[in-house]
Write a protein that holds these residues in place. Structure first.
Motif, PDB file in Angstrom:
ATOM      1  N   PHE A  33       1.036  -1.176  -0.053  1.00  0.00           N
ATOM      2  CA  PHE A  33      -0.159  -0.202   0.018  1.00  0.00           C
ATOM      3  C   PHE A  33       0.849   1.340  -0.006  1.00  0.00           C
ATOM      4  O   PHE A  33       1.981   1.282   0.195  1.00  0.00           O
ATOM      5  CB  PHE A  33      -0.749   0.016   1.408  1.00  0.00           C
ATOM      6  CG  PHE A  33      -0.402   0.223   2.572  1.00  0.00           C
ATOM      7  CD1 PHE A  33       0.129   1.567   3.179  1.00  0.00           C
ATOM      8  CD2 PHE A  33       0.052  -1.072   3.211  1.00  0.00           C
ATOM      9  CE1 PHE A  33       0.756   1.303   4.365  1.00  0.00           C
ATOM     10  CE2 PHE A  33       0.756  -1.059   4.429  1.00  0.00           C
ATOM     11  CZ  PHE A  33       1.008   0.330   5.126  1.00  0.00           C
ATOM     12  N   VAL A  34       0.235   2.435  -0.395  1.00  0.00           N
ATOM     13  CA  VAL A  34       0.862   3.900  -0.202  1.00  0.00           C
ATOM     14  C   VAL A  34       0.081   4.607   0.619  1.00  0.00           C
ATOM     15  O   VAL A  34      -1.040   4.617   0.646  1.00  0.00           O
ATOM     16  CB  VAL A  34       0.954   4.266  -1.766  1.00  0.00           C
ATOM     17  CG1 VAL A  34       1.443   5.819  -1.671  1.00  0.00           C
ATOM     18  CG2 VAL A  34       1.565   3.565  -2.677  1.00  0.00           C
ATOM     19  N   LYS A  35       1.101   5.154   1.550  1.00  0.00           N
ATOM     20  CA  LYS A  35       0.345   6.209   2.605  1.00  0.00           C
ATOM     21  C   LYS A  35       0.929   7.527   2.347  1.00  0.00           C
ATOM     22  O   LYS A  35       2.182   7.656   2.486  1.00  0.00           O
ATOM     23  CB  LYS A  35       0.575   5.687   4.013  1.00  0.00           C
ATOM     24  CG  LYS A  35       0.024   6.458   5.141  1.00  0.00           C
ATOM     25  CD  LYS A  35       0.248   6.033   6.269  1.00  0.00           C
ATOM     26  CE  LYS A  35      -0.228   7.077   7.547  1.00  0.00           C
ATOM     27  NZ  LYS A  35      -1.925   7.274   7.293  1.00  0.00           N
ATOM     28  N   ILE A  43      -8.412   1.450  -4.378  1.00  0.00           N
ATOM     29  CA  ILE A  43      -9.141   0.781  -3.727  1.00  0.00           C
ATOM     30  C   ILE A  43      -8.891   0.738  -2.124  1.00  0.00           C
ATOM     31  O   ILE A  43      -7.898   0.939  -1.622  1.00  0.00           O
ATOM     32  CB  ILE A  43      -8.966  -0.747  -4.084  1.00  0.00           C
ATOM     33  CG1 ILE A  43     -10.331  -1.925  -3.833  1.00  0.00           C
ATOM     34  CG2 ILE A  43      -7.602  -1.491  -3.752  1.00  0.00           C
ATOM     35  CD1 ILE A  43     -10.185  -2.957  -4.321  1.00  0.00           C
ATOM     36  N   SER A  44      -9.793   0.447  -1.236  1.00  0.00           N
ATOM     37  CA  SER A  44      -9.710   0.540   0.149  1.00  0.00           C
ATOM     38  C   SER A  44      -8.756  -0.638   0.626  1.00  0.00           C
ATOM     39  O   SER A  44      -8.898  -1.722   0.268  1.00  0.00           O
ATOM     40  CB  SER A  44     -10.925   0.372   0.820  1.00  0.00           C
ATOM     41  OG  SER A  44     -10.847   0.224   2.208  1.00  0.00           O
ATOM     42  N   ALA A  62     -11.397   1.733  -3.207  1.00  0.00           N
ATOM     43  CA  ALA A  62     -12.554   0.696  -3.447  1.00  0.00           C
ATOM     44  C   ALA A  62     -13.720   0.857  -2.249  1.00  0.00           C
ATOM     45  O   ALA A  62     -14.091   1.501  -1.568  1.00  0.00           O
ATOM     46  CB  ALA A  62     -11.791  -0.266  -2.811  1.00  0.00           C
ATOM     47  N   ASN A  63     -14.563  -0.322  -2.778  1.00  0.00           N
ATOM     48  CA  ASN A  63     -15.762  -0.900  -2.111  1.00  0.00           C
ATOM     49  C   ASN A  63     -15.468  -1.522  -0.746  1.00  0.00           C
ATOM     50  O   ASN A  63     -14.351  -2.512  -0.703  1.00  0.00           O
ATOM     51  CB  ASN A  63     -16.620  -1.589  -2.641  1.00  0.00           C
ATOM     52  CG  ASN A  63     -18.030  -2.197  -2.102  1.00  0.00           C
ATOM     53  OD1 ASN A  63     -17.881  -2.430  -1.061  1.00  0.00           O
ATOM     54  ND2 ASN A  63     -19.204  -1.769  -2.730  1.00  0.00           N
ATOM     55  N   ALA A  88     -12.179  -4.651  -0.174  1.00  0.00           N
ATOM     56  CA  ALA A  88     -11.280  -4.046   0.593  1.00  0.00           C
ATOM     57  C   ALA A  88     -10.009  -4.966   0.729  1.00  0.00           C
ATOM     58  O   ALA A  88     -10.072  -6.099   0.713  1.00  0.00           O
ATOM     59  CB  ALA A  88     -11.365  -3.781   1.810  1.00  0.00           C
ATOM     60  N   LYS A  89      -8.958  -4.567   0.647  1.00  0.00           N
ATOM     61  CA  LYS A  89      -7.888  -5.565   0.630  1.00  0.00           C
ATOM     62  C   LYS A  89      -7.446  -5.595   2.155  1.00  0.00           C
ATOM     63  O   LYS A  89      -7.520  -4.324   2.955  1.00  0.00           O
ATOM     64  CB  LYS A  89      -6.833  -5.039  -0.235  1.00  0.00           C
ATOM     65  CG  LYS A  89      -7.066  -5.038  -1.750  1.00  0.00           C
ATOM     66  CD  LYS A  89      -7.373  -6.406  -2.400  1.00  0.00           C
ATOM     67  CE  LYS A  89      -7.702  -6.246  -3.679  1.00  0.00           C
ATOM     68  NZ  LYS A  89      -7.809  -7.527  -4.528  1.00  0.00           N
TER      69      LYS A  89
END
Length: 415
Positions: free
Chosen positions: A253-255, A297-298, A378-379, A383-384
Motif C-alpha cells: 500500500f501507499v500512505k 481501492i480500500s 475501493a468498496n 477491501a484489501k
C-alpha cells in the motif's frame, strides 16, 4: 516536528539548495568560491527514464548490501548524487564504470540530478532539502581542477574550502555538518586520514507529516513475526488507505504525506517468499510499473512503529556493481578532479549511514555517506488487507516521478 537529517560526505558535490548554501557556518578554512560563479543550466531532461534508472540502481544496491538478520536502509538518491558528482572528475575506464553502474551517461546524469533538485518540495508540512560543501587539502602538493569546480558549481553549487586537514579542519567539518543538519548529526568524522586530500559533504533532510495522522485509538500492541519464526512484541498503527500495490510476489500500500508530493510505500512478500527472494526480483522498471499501476481501492493496514539506523561500508557493493577501478590506486583516473604530487587520486572508502523514524504523526529520515578521496603511490466489501506483521520492504517515494529516494527492509522493528 523535529527534522531528521541525512548527511552525505561524497565523492562529488551533491544536492545544492541555494538558501542552505548561504548558511552561517563559521569555519577557519579558506573559501574557494571567489572567482567561481555558477552558470545557469538549461537542459532537456527525460525525468521518467532518469527516475527508472535511479530506482534500478537503488534496488541493485539494496540487493548487494541487505542482510537476512538485520534491518537495511539506504538512500539511493544520496549515493547516486555522490557517484554522479564524482563522475565529473573521472575519466577513461573509471568514468565508464560509473556510467554503466548508474545507468546513464554523465551528461544525462548531471542534467537529471540538477533538474530534480530544483523540483524539491519544501513546505510547512513536508520538506526534502540539502546543503553541500567540498574540502580540499590546502597544500602546494595538491591542485584542484578548475573545470571540475566550475561544473559542480554550475549543477550543484557547493561551498568550497581549502583547509590544512588538521584538528581544526576536523572540527570545522563536524561543525558544518552539525549546523546543516539542525544538530541531528553533531559528529560525523572521528579523524582525518593522513593520505586524505578531499572530503565532499552533503546534508540531506526529509521530514513529513502524514496526510491522515494516526489517532490514539489506532495505536495497539501486536506481534511481529521474524523470518526465523520467532516473534517480537511491537506497537502497531492501524488504518485504512486507498492505494493498493501488487505484483506477482507481493502486496502493499501507499500512505501519502500531506500535500501528496511524497509518500510511504510498503511491500509485503506473499507467504513463502523471503525478503531476499523478493528483493532479487525487483528492477527499476518493475517498481516503476507497480507504482504507476497502483489500484484505487480500500486497504486495511497495520504499520509497525519503528526507528532504525543502519551503517555499512559500500566499497564491496559498488565493486560488485562494476565500479572497480575507482578504488584501485593503480587504475583510478580522477585526474579531472585535480592533481597531487603524492600520486593519483582514488577512493579509499565509502561509508553509508541512514536513519528513519516512523510514528503516529509522520516520518523523519536521513542518510549519510562518507567517501574519502586519497592520494598515494475501493468498496468496503472489496477491501484489501496488508498487515505488516512480518518482514517487509518499504520506500519513501516521490509521487510525481514514482521514484524511491529511500528504500529498505524491515526485518525486526524491535532491533
Amino acid at each position: 516536528m523535529r527534522k531528521m537529517i541525512s548527511v552525505v560526505l561524497v565523492l562529488g558535490m551533491l544536492l545544492s539548495v541555494g538558501s542552505l548554501l548561504s548558511g552561517c557556518t563559521t569555519v577557519q578554512a579558506v573559501d574557494l568560491m571567489d572567482g567561481i560563479q555558477p552558470n545557469e543550466v538549461h537542459a532537456e531532461v527525460d525525468m521518467g527514464s532518469g527516475s527508472e534508472s535511479m530506482t534500478d540502481f537503488g534496488v541493485q544496491l539494496l540487493r548487494n548490501v541487505m542482510s537476512e538478520d538485520r534491518n537495511t536502509l539506504i538512500s539511493p538518491l544520496s549515493v547516486l548524487y555522490a557517484l554522479g558528482m564524482t563522475a565529473n572528475g573521472a575519466k577513461a575506464e573509471t568514468l565508464q564504470e560509473i556510467e554503466t553502474a548508474v545507468g546513464m551517461p554523465r551528461e544525462d546524469l548531471n542534467a537529471f540530478l540538477s533538474t530534480y533538485m530544483k523540483q524539491l518540495s519544501q513546505k510547512e508540512t513536508h520538506a526534502l532539502k540539502a546543503a553541500n560543501s567540498i574540502w580540499f587539502l590546502q597544500s602546494k602538493d595538491f591542485v584542484a581542477n578548475q573545470d571540475f569546480l566550475q561544473c559542480n558549481a554550475d549543477y550543484y553549487g557547493a561551498q568550497l574550502y581549502a583547509a590544512p586537514f588538521d584538528a581544526t579542519t576536523l572540527q570545522d567539518i563536524n561543525n558544518w555538518v552539525k549546523e546543516h543538519t539542525d544538530g541531528m548529526i553533531p559528529h560525523i568524522l572521528d579523524k582525518i586520514d593522513e593520505n586524505a586530500v578531499m572530503y565532499l559533504i552533503n546534508a540531506l533532510a526529509f521530514d513529513a507529516r502524514w496526510l491522515k495522522e494516526y489517532e490514539e485509538y489506532q495505536v495497539r500492541d501486536g506481534v511481529f513475526t521474524l523470518e526465523n519464526g520467532s516473534v517480537r512484541n511491537t506497537g502497531f498503527m492501524a488504518g485504512e488507505e486507498f492505494t493498493f500495490l501488487e505484483d506477482e510476489l507481493a502486496t502493499g500500500f501507499v500512505k501519502p504525506y500531506k500535500d501528496g508530493t511524497y509518500a510511504f510505500a510498503a511491500l509485503l512478500p506473499k507467504e513463502g517468499v523471503s525478503i531476499e527472494e523478493y528483493v532479487a526480483s525487483l528492477t527499476g522498471q518493475s517498481v516503476h510499473t507497480m507504482l504507476s499501476n497502483a489500484q484505487n481501492i480500500s486497504v486495511y493496514t497495520l504499520l509497525p512503529k519503528f526507528e532504525t539506523s543502519y551503517t555499512i561500508e559500500l566499497s564491496a557493493a559498488l565493486k560488485h556493481m562494476g565500479i572497480v577501478s575507482a578504488f584501485d590506486d593503480g587504475l583510478a583516473d580522477f585526474s579531472g578532479m585535480g592533481a597531487s604530487t603524492a600520486g593519483p587520486l582514488f577512493i579509499n572508502s565509502v561509508l553509508h549511514k541512514t536513519s528513519i523514524s516512523v510514528g503516529e504523526k509522520g516520518t523523519k529520515a536521513g542518510a549519510a555517506t562518507i567517501v574519502e578521496m586519497e592520494s598515494r603511490g475501493a468498496n468496503p466489501d472489496d477491501a484489501k488487507e496488508v498487515y505488516l506483521d512480518r518482514p517487509f520492504v518499504y520506500m519513501l517515494i516521490d509521487t510525481e516521478n514514482n521514484m524511491p529516494f529511500f528504500i529498505g527492509t524491515m526485518m525486526d522493528p524491535g532491533a
